[in-house]
Motif scaffolding. Structure first.
Motif, mmCIF file in Angstrom:
data_model
loop_
_atom_site.group_PDB
_atom_site.id
_atom_site.type_symbol
_atom_site.label_atom_id
_atom_site.label_comp_id
_atom_site.label_asym_id
_atom_site.label_seq_id
_atom_site.Cartn_x
_atom_site.Cartn_y
_atom_site.Cartn_z
ATOM 1 N N GLY A 39 0.838 -1.199 0.000
ATOM 2 C CA GLY A 39 0.000 0.000 0.000
ATOM 3 C C GLY A 39 0.863 1.234 0.000
ATOM 4 O O GLY A 39 2.091 1.144 0.095
ATOM 5 N N PRO A 40 0.223 2.392 -0.103
ATOM 6 C CA PRO A 40 0.991 3.630 -0.184
ATOM 7 C C PRO A 40 1.782 3.870 1.101
ATOM 8 O O PRO A 40 1.230 3.718 2.198
ATOM 9 N N PRO A 41 3.035 4.265 0.990
ATOM 10 C CA PRO A 41 3.842 4.538 2.187
ATOM 11 C C PRO A 41 3.257 5.676 3.018
ATOM 12 O O PRO A 41 3.566 5.796 4.204
ATOM 13 N N SER A 42 2.402 6.504 2.388
ATOM 14 C CA SER A 42 1.818 7.623 3.137
ATOM 15 C C SER A 42 0.342 7.370 3.439
ATOM 16 O O SER A 42 -0.418 8.316 3.659
ATOM 17 N N ALA A 43 -0.069 6.110 3.434
ATOM 18 C CA ALA A 43 -1.483 5.787 3.666
ATOM 19 C C ALA A 43 -1.955 6.368 5.002
ATOM 20 O O ALA A 43 -1.225 6.338 5.988
ATOM 21 N N ARG A 44 -3.178 6.873 5.019
ATOM 22 C CA ARG A 44 -3.717 7.408 6.276
ATOM 23 C C ARG A 44 -4.404 6.323 7.085
ATOM 24 O O ARG A 44 -4.699 6.497 8.261
ATOM 25 N N LEU A 45 -4.678 5.200 6.428
ATOM 26 C CA LEU A 45 -5.295 4.066 7.126
ATOM 27 C C LEU A 45 -4.407 2.837 6.979
ATOM 28 O O LEU A 45 -4.004 2.483 5.869
ATOM 29 N N MET A 46 -4.082 2.224 8.110
ATOM 30 C CA MET A 46 -3.376 0.943 8.075
ATOM 31 C C MET A 46 -4.310 -0.122 8.640
ATOM 32 O O MET A 46 -4.906 0.074 9.705
ATOM 33 N N LEU A 47 -4.467 -1.215 7.909
ATOM 34 C CA LEU A 47 -5.232 -2.357 8.414
ATOM 35 C C LEU A 47 -4.254 -3.470 8.734
ATOM 36 O O LEU A 47 -3.380 -3.796 7.918
ATOM 37 N N ILE A 48 -4.423 -4.049 9.906
ATOM 38 C CA ILE A 48 -3.480 -5.079 10.366
ATOM 39 C C ILE A 48 -4.234 -6.384 10.608
ATOM 40 O O ILE A 48 -5.177 -6.434 11.405
ATOM 41 N N GLY A 49 -3.818 -7.441 9.918
ATOM 42 C CA GLY A 49 -4.392 -8.762 10.114
ATOM 43 C C GLY A 49 -3.486 -9.628 10.975
ATOM 44 O O GLY A 49 -2.594 -9.127 11.672
#
Ligand code: URA
Length: 205
Positions: A39-49
């Motif tokens: 995903g984008p290195p500057s993503a504002r949302l991180m989803l963690i599984g």
């Protein structure tokens, strides 16, 4: 960890290279490859599984198998574009048992989760998301503590080290639910993802 330098990594490419050499626990022995976030290195949302599954282990990317398809549908229903999200896992190698030709998922144990933690911390430090979505108990408990209960606190906006965090079900819970109740469980996942979408909108998005 494989190297003592997760805390010094300066970008996600370096992280990918370092994780691919990780021998901090035994999981690398029976896995095809390490799977780091995408995903984008500057993503504002991180989803963690939790950890890569069989397909993810073969393809080298998170959430590309059956649980990923559920996640894709849920993200679309919640109005979140997958390409805007940095998607990763607590554990970067596939923990499984071999039964005949089949590789059966098993939950990563506490030592495996601990060994892998510096990589997740590095991703969090490098991406610095505004909002974190925790998919399932392994991810939620890794960040929020072992006493955290998804069933009681899912969908609530919590705080983790200056980031907003919302825990929800793991998408594979939808797949494990008997057909009659599957839509209901899916709708619950979407409702929690909508909480994340609203937080993003509120945080200037
Ligand atoms: N389940 C997870 O937790 N992560 C993946 O990447 C795939 C399935």
């Amino acid at each position: 960890m494989g190297t003592a330098t997760a805390a010094d990594l300066t970008d996600l490419d370096e992280l990918r290279r370092a994780v691919s050499r990780c021998t901090a626990c035994d999981l690398y022995r029976d896995a095809e490859q390490a799977v780091v976030g995408t995903g984008p290195p500057s993503a504002r949302l991180m989803l963690i599984g939790e950890q890569p599954g069989d397909r993810e282990d073969r393809e080298g990317a998170p959430f590309v198998g059956p649980a990923g398809r559920v996640l894709d549908r849920a993200l679309a229903a919640a109005g979140i574009r997958r390409e805007d999200v940095y998607l990763t896992n607590v554990v970067k190698h596939f923990a499984h048992e071999q039964r005949g030709k089949r590789r059966i998922h098993r939950k990563p144990n506490a030592a495996e989760i601990r060994a892998c933690r510096p990589w997740l911390d590095a991703e969090l430090r490098l991406v610095r998301p505004d909002v974190i979505g925790l998919l399932g108990a392994t991810a939620a408990q890794a960040l929020l503590g072992r006493s955290f209960r998804i069933t009681e606190q899912r969908g609530e906006v919590l705080e983790w080290e200056g980031h907003e965090a919302v825990a929800t079900l793991h998408p594979s819970a939808v797949l494990r639910t008997p057909k009659e109740r599957r839509d209901e469980v899916f709708d619950g996942l979407v409702a929690d993802l909508r909480v994340l979408a609203h937080r993003l909108a509120g945080a200037g998005g």
